[in-house]
Scaffold this motif. Structure first.
Motif, PDB file in Angstrom:
ATOM      1  N   PRO A 196       0.822  -1.212   0.000  1.00  0.00           N
ATOM      2  CA  PRO A 196       0.000   0.000   0.000  1.00  0.00           C
ATOM      3  C   PRO A 196       0.857   1.263   0.000  1.00  0.00           C
ATOM      4  O   PRO A 196       1.974   1.264   0.521  1.00  0.00           O
ATOM      5  CB  PRO A 196      -0.810  -0.130   1.289  1.00  0.00           C
ATOM      6  CG  PRO A 196      -0.029  -1.066   2.149  1.00  0.00           C
ATOM      7  CD  PRO A 196       0.633  -2.016   1.207  1.00  0.00           C
ATOM      8  N   TYR A 197       0.314   2.292  -0.596  1.00  0.00           N
ATOM      9  CA  TYR A 197       0.925   3.621  -0.719  1.00  0.00           C
ATOM     10  C   TYR A 197       2.033   3.679  -1.790  1.00  0.00           C
ATOM     11  O   TYR A 197       2.491   4.761  -2.125  1.00  0.00           O
ATOM     12  CB  TYR A 197       1.522   4.115   0.610  1.00  0.00           C
ATOM     13  CG  TYR A 197       0.539   4.267   1.733  1.00  0.00           C
ATOM     14  CD1 TYR A 197      -0.313   5.380   1.790  1.00  0.00           C
ATOM     15  CD2 TYR A 197       0.460   3.330   2.751  1.00  0.00           C
ATOM     16  CE1 TYR A 197      -1.217   5.528   2.843  1.00  0.00           C
ATOM     17  CE2 TYR A 197      -0.436   3.472   3.806  1.00  0.00           C
ATOM     18  CZ  TYR A 197      -1.281   4.576   3.842  1.00  0.00           C
ATOM     19  OH  TYR A 197      -2.171   4.727   4.879  1.00  0.00           O
ATOM     20  N   GLU A 198       2.466   2.561  -2.324  1.00  0.00           N
ATOM     21  CA  GLU A 198       3.631   2.572  -3.208  1.00  0.00           C
ATOM     22  C   GLU A 198       3.241   2.652  -4.691  1.00  0.00           C
ATOM     23  O   GLU A 198       2.366   1.916  -5.152  1.00  0.00           O
ATOM     24  CB  GLU A 198       4.486   1.315  -2.999  1.00  0.00           C
ATOM     25  CG  GLU A 198       5.163   1.249  -1.651  1.00  0.00           C
ATOM     26  CD  GLU A 198       6.077   0.046  -1.537  1.00  0.00           C
ATOM     27  OE1 GLU A 198       6.299  -0.636  -2.564  1.00  0.00           O
ATOM     28  OE2 GLU A 198       6.570  -0.230  -0.421  1.00  0.00           O
ATOM     29  N   ASN A 209       7.413   6.274  -5.640  1.00  0.00           N
ATOM     30  CA  ASN A 209       6.622   7.375  -5.105  1.00  0.00           C
ATOM     31  C   ASN A 209       5.771   6.808  -3.967  1.00  0.00           C
ATOM     32  O   ASN A 209       5.328   5.652  -4.034  1.00  0.00           O
ATOM     33  CB  ASN A 209       5.706   7.977  -6.172  1.00  0.00           C
ATOM     34  CG  ASN A 209       6.464   8.617  -7.309  1.00  0.00           C
ATOM     35  OD1 ASN A 209       7.531   9.204  -7.109  1.00  0.00           O
ATOM     36  ND2 ASN A 209       5.929   8.522  -8.513  1.00  0.00           N
ATOM     37  N   VAL A 210       5.559   7.604  -2.931  1.00  0.00           N
ATOM     38  CA  VAL A 210       4.691   7.201  -1.825  1.00  0.00           C
ATOM     39  C   VAL A 210       3.472   8.109  -1.861  1.00  0.00           C
ATOM     40  O   VAL A 210       3.608   9.338  -1.764  1.00  0.00           O
ATOM     41  CB  VAL A 210       5.407   7.311  -0.466  1.00  0.00           C
ATOM     42  CG1 VAL A 210       4.525   6.734   0.635  1.00  0.00           C
ATOM     43  CG2 VAL A 210       6.750   6.586  -0.506  1.00  0.00           C
ATOM     44  N   VAL A 211       2.299   7.524  -2.004  1.00  0.00           N
ATOM     45  CA  VAL A 211       1.104   8.314  -2.298  1.00  0.00           C
ATOM     46  C   VAL A 211      -0.047   7.914  -1.389  1.00  0.00           C
ATOM     47  O   VAL A 211      -0.393   6.728  -1.276  1.00  0.00           O
ATOM     48  CB  VAL A 211       0.672   8.137  -3.775  1.00  0.00           C
ATOM     49  CG1 VAL A 211      -0.478   9.094  -4.107  1.00  0.00           C
ATOM     50  CG2 VAL A 211       1.849   8.384  -4.719  1.00  0.00           C
ATOM     51  N   ALA A 265       4.807  11.843  -2.104  1.00  0.00           N
ATOM     52  CA  ALA A 265       6.245  11.986  -1.833  1.00  0.00           C
ATOM     53  C   ALA A 265       6.974  11.333  -3.004  1.00  0.00           C
ATOM     54  O   ALA A 265       6.911  10.114  -3.182  1.00  0.00           O
ATOM     55  CB  ALA A 265       6.612  11.322  -0.513  1.00  0.00           C
ATOM     56  N   PHE A 266       7.641  12.142  -3.813  1.00  0.00           N
ATOM     57  CA  PHE A 266       8.228  11.663  -5.055  1.00  0.00           C
ATOM     58  C   PHE A 266       9.641  11.128  -4.854  1.00  0.00           C
ATOM     59  O   PHE A 266      10.448  11.709  -4.113  1.00  0.00           O
ATOM     60  CB  PHE A 266       8.274  12.788  -6.094  1.00  0.00           C
ATOM     61  CG  PHE A 266       6.933  13.348  -6.448  1.00  0.00           C
ATOM     62  CD1 PHE A 266       5.986  12.556  -7.076  1.00  0.00           C
ATOM     63  CD2 PHE A 266       6.604  14.663  -6.156  1.00  0.00           C
ATOM     64  CE1 PHE A 266       4.736  13.067  -7.413  1.00  0.00           C
ATOM     65  CE2 PHE A 266       5.369  15.190  -6.475  1.00  0.00           C
ATOM     66  CZ  PHE A 266       4.424  14.387  -7.106  1.00  0.00           C
ATOM     67  N   GLY A 267       9.962  10.037  -5.536  1.00  0.00           N
ATOM     68  CA  GLY A 267      11.310   9.496  -5.520  1.00  0.00           C
ATOM     69  C   GLY A 267      12.104   9.947  -6.736  1.00  0.00           C
ATOM     70  O   GLY A 267      11.547  10.388  -7.745  1.00  0.00           O
ATOM     71  N   ALA A 268      13.438   9.837  -6.631  1.00  0.00           N
ATOM     72  CA  ALA A 268      14.363  10.072  -7.750  1.00  0.00           C
ATOM     73  C   ALA A 268      14.186  11.441  -8.408  1.00  0.00           C
ATOM     74  O   ALA A 268      14.347  11.571  -9.614  1.00  0.00           O
ATOM     75  CB  ALA A 268      14.226   8.958  -8.786  1.00  0.00           C
ATOM     76  N   LEU A 316      12.349  12.044 -12.061  1.00  0.00           N
ATOM     77  CA  LEU A 316      11.838  10.780 -12.579  1.00  0.00           C
ATOM     78  C   LEU A 316      10.540  10.358 -11.896  1.00  0.00           C
ATOM     79  O   LEU A 316       9.619   9.862 -12.549  1.00  0.00           O
ATOM     80  CB  LEU A 316      12.892   9.680 -12.413  1.00  0.00           C
ATOM     81  CG  LEU A 316      14.212   9.883 -13.164  1.00  0.00           C
ATOM     82  CD1 LEU A 316      15.088   8.636 -13.029  1.00  0.00           C
ATOM     83  CD2 LEU A 316      13.972  10.197 -14.637  1.00  0.00           C
ATOM     84  N   GLY A 317      10.473  10.525 -10.570  1.00  0.00           N
ATOM     85  CA  GLY A 317       9.266  10.118  -9.860  1.00  0.00           C
ATOM     86  C   GLY A 317       8.043  10.917 -10.261  1.00  0.00           C
ATOM     87  O   GLY A 317       6.972  10.350 -10.510  1.00  0.00           O
TER      88      GLY A 317
END
Length: 465
Positions: free
Chosen positions: A78-80, A328-330, A398-401, A407-408
């Motif tokens: 979840p959240y991913e 990304n965590v959403v 929360a965006f990654g990279a 990229l996220g």
């Protein structure tokens, strides 16, 4: 304070707003998030590292504690919202012009476009002028026209040995366009993409582009690999290092190439860029005088395409490919209004940073962007108290990279979580932990004044304006 130099135990950059101005939002809660995200344990949150994954899990846990609902792309995670990162580096590049007498290596002085496929090639060569095919234009200019008009007859032609056509050969062309086609709409990389597409359609198996040093410099982002960055771009990277910024060649490479245009078709042939000024040109001059043919094209306004007799291109391209996974965590608070719930407001902040240098010195990223994530988490926590009152849907992302070229966030926009809903506004929170505490930086308000006026109104209410 220089980028990357913030240490969680030393930073004094978070401004503690009085409780009378913030109400439920607490600066100390934000600071708790910052201290963890910028701790030694997370080691700078380099994309796809262990510290990056710890940050991801922390954000997930805080969303869960805040009763912010998960997005469930994967029910087990979840959240991913996961996405892949691929780093393609040039492991081996060999190229040479060969005739009956000599074999002249050119790889050291040639540039390989980074969208070229790998493989080994031994090809005859065909000169096709500027490589332009525009028969529907007013001039009707087509460097491949005569090839189409040459009858092969009934004889069997071995691929690459037909001297009247580019099929199965390496096509040699001039960069740019002749003066009499200066009004042609395409230019730069768009024109080169046109030439590559035409060459592929005609059956060419490789392309060599001769260009001036100035034109080669303009193509530099398309000639970039992590282990091979053109000198013109290295100058800028070195200046950033001298000014105290830290990065890695992987980060710099992805940051550069992420801004590149991509062709609308699959590139299936390797493309080499060569300078007019390198000495190996003399090796093919006996069979082909490029300068003379270029002048004749400009003078006559007619193609001068021809087989390059007695010359072959020997080439080998090998890549080293590294794949990794980022996230990304959403989280989401669903809107309650029957009509407006399909409109989405996004609050976002990236959580990755620069990791550590080769000596193990950590770049903690307290400001960039643990501060933004801290505000995102505190905002999500407090807004969840009122989740039954929101008309529109709110997404917390929360965006990654981000440091690798956004990229996220690119993946987030290209792969909508709620394709049936519409994002109507987005507020991004980045590097808000330092600066003059009496000022609030709102970027983009000139483009969207109706949104920019909202913080202005509250700043006046709080006495900051």
């Amino acid at each position: 304070v220089k980028r990357g130099s913030f240490r969680s135990k030393e930073t004094d950059t978070v401004f503690n707003l009085p409780d009378t101005l913030t109400g439920m939002v607490k600066s100390e809660h934000i600071m708790e998030h910052i201290k963890y995200l910028a701790s030694e344990k997370l080691a700078g949150r380099y994309p796809a590292s262990q510290g990056d994954y710890l940050a991801k899990d922390y954000i997930k846990e805080k969303f869960k504690e805040s009763l912010v609902a998960p997005i469930n792309i994967d029910q087990n995670k979840p959240y991913e919202q996961s996405f892949g990162i691929t780093i393609t580096d040039l492991k081996d590049f060999q190229a040479a012009f060969q005739n009956k007498k000599t074999k002249e290596p050119i790889a050291a002085e040639a540039n390989l476009f980074n969208f070229s496929p790998f493989g080994e090639f031994k090809l005859n060569m065909f000169f096709a002028g500027y490589g332009i095919s525009n028969p529907q234009s007013e001039t009707g200019y087509d460097d491949y026209k005569e090839m189409e008009n040459m009858a092969i007859g009934e004889k069997i032609i071995i691929l690459g040995e037909d001297k009247n056509h580019v099929r199965g050969k390496a096509v040699v062309i001039l960069d740019g366009k002749p003066d009499f086609l200066k009004d042609m709409a395409l230019d730069g990389i768009d024109l080169l993409f046109h030439k590559i597409k035409v060459a592929q359609e005609k059956g060419a198996l490789a392309m060599i582009v001769y260009a001036s040093p100035e034109q080669i410099k303009a193509y530099a982002p398309y000639l970039t690999f992590p282990s091979k960055v053109p000198e013109s771009l290295m100058e800028g990277i070195n200046r950033k290092k001298e000014n105290g910024s830290f990065s890695t060649m992987e980060l710099e490479h992805i940051s550069i190439v992420s801004k590149n245009k991509t062709p609308s078709f699959e590139v299936t042939i390797p493309v080499i860029l060569k300078s007019f000024n390198v000495h190996d040109y003399e090796n093919i001059k006996e069979s082909l005088d490029i300068f003379e043919l270029r002048d004749e094209i400009n003078k006559s306004k007619n193609p001068q395409s021809k087989f390059i007799d007695g010359q072959t291109l020997d080439m080998k391209i090998v890549y080293r490919i590294t794949g990794m996974r980022a996230f990304n965590v959403v989280g989401v608070i669903e809107g309650r209004d029957p009509k407006l719930k399909d409109e989405i407001v996004v609050l976002g902040a990236h959580y990755d940073h620069l990791g550590a240098d080769k000596d193990g010195n950590i770049f903690f990223g307290a400001d960039d962007n643990a501060s933004g994530v801290g505000v995102l988490l505190e905002t999500a926590s407090k807004l969840s108290y009122f989740k039954d009152q929101f008309k529109r849907t709110i997404i917390f992302a929360a965006f990654g990279a981000e440091e690798w070229g956004l990229l996220g966030s690119h993946f987030f926009t290209a792969n909508p979580i709620f394709p049936d809903k519409k994002i109507v506004s987005m507020i991004n929170i980045d590097s808000i932990g330092k600066g003059d505490p009496s000022k609030v930086w709102v970027i983009g308000s000139s483009f969207y004044p109706e949104l920019g006026n909202v913080p202005v109104r509250y700043m006046k209410e709080f006495g900051l304006l």
